[in-house]
Write an enzyme that holds these catalytic residues in place. Structure first.
Site, PDB file in Angstrom:
ATOM      1  N   ASP A  68       0.841  -1.198   0.000  1.00  0.00           N
ATOM      2  CA  ASP A  68       0.000   0.000   0.000  1.00  0.00           C
ATOM      3  C   ASP A  68       0.877   1.250   0.000  1.00  0.00           C
ATOM      4  O   ASP A  68       2.044   1.211   0.403  1.00  0.00           O
ATOM      5  CB  ASP A  68      -0.881   0.032   1.255  1.00  0.00           C
ATOM      6  N   LYS A  69       0.249   2.360  -0.371  1.00  0.00           N
ATOM      7  CA  LYS A  69       0.989   3.629  -0.446  1.00  0.00           C
ATOM      8  C   LYS A  69       1.711   3.937   0.880  1.00  0.00           C
ATOM      9  O   LYS A  69       2.855   4.380   0.893  1.00  0.00           O
ATOM     10  CB  LYS A  69       0.003   4.750  -0.793  1.00  0.00           C
TER      11      LYS A  69
END
Ligand code: URA
Length: 233
Positions: free
Chosen positions: A108-109
């Site tokens: 994920d970011k």
């Protein structure tokens, strides 16, 4: 003809240095040598090992595999719509290779840690397929106290997450602080770590992947990468 002997313009394009059309200009400028002699003709067929570009051997001619320390704030996609991508931090020619370099799975970011980058499709297949059960170790901080009952629950192979049709495979949870844990997974479902804790009323506030298979970051700083030999599958 051997895969290792190719036209010079094809070599420059396939390894992402420039387009085939631009190759002529690169040669004219004297950027490329073959066996130490400045190359002139883009149609010359030469062994990959004989080529230097600006004095350097070709990048990963046998296939690219890199261990990357993903920092927070970058997405694992070639799409720039979701903000800066991990490829913004890597040599541009890696994405211009044919085939292009991609990430092995995604983080994920806001997740940091071990991310593998490769242009070898078989490696992506092998390392992301649940069949091969590659262990991945995550360090998570959550927003509430971790209850010991989570250990047998996560290990049970019965935890069914909302919207999934199969329970999660057994996962090893180690509680290392009131709100800190290590979790080892052998699959890689969408937002899996966050969703596992969320299913128990806990939000993950920090997530770091410290190991992928046998690979750890060692001294690699966030944003740094290191080339690895491509394993024989
Ligand atoms: N699980 C998550 O929830 N996020 C990641 O980035 C990786 C695993």
């Amino acid at each position: 003809m051997s895969k290792n002997i190719r036209r010079l313009d094809q070599i420059l394009a396939n390894f992402g240095y420039c387009s085939r059309r631009e190759a002529r200009g690169w040669l004219k400028h004297g950027y490329v040598t073959v066996d130490g002699v400045v190359a002139k003709d883009p149609s010359d067929k030469v062994p990959l090992g004989s080529v230097l570009v600006e004095g350097e051997p070709l990048d990963a001619p046998e296939g690219l595999l890199a261990l990357f320390h993903k920092p927070a704030g970058y997405v694992c996609t070639h799409e720039t719509r979701e903000g800066p991508t991990v490829f913004d931090l890597l040599p541009r020619r890696w994405v211009r290779r044919n085939p292009a370099a991609t990430t092995v799975g995604r983080l994920d970011k806001d997740t940091t840690g071990v991310l593998l980058i490769t242009d070898v499709g078989e490696l992506v297949q092998r390392w992301t397929s649940p069949k091969h059960k590659v262990p991945k170790l995550y360090e998570a901080t959550v927003d509430g106290d971790l209850r010991p009952e989570l250990i047998p629950l996560f290990a049970s192979g019965t935890l069914l997450l909302p919207d999934d049709d199969k329970p999660c495979l057994p996962a090893k949870l180690e509680i290392i602080g009131p709100r800190e844990a290590r979790l080892e997974l052998t699959e890689g479902r969408y937002h899996q770590v966050k969703r596992m804790f969320e299913s128990q009323g806990l939000n993950v506030t920090r997530l770091h992947r410290s190991r992928f298979g046998d690979l750890t970051l060692g001294d690699l700083k966030p944003g740094a990468w290191q080339l690895l030999p491509v394993p024989i599958l």
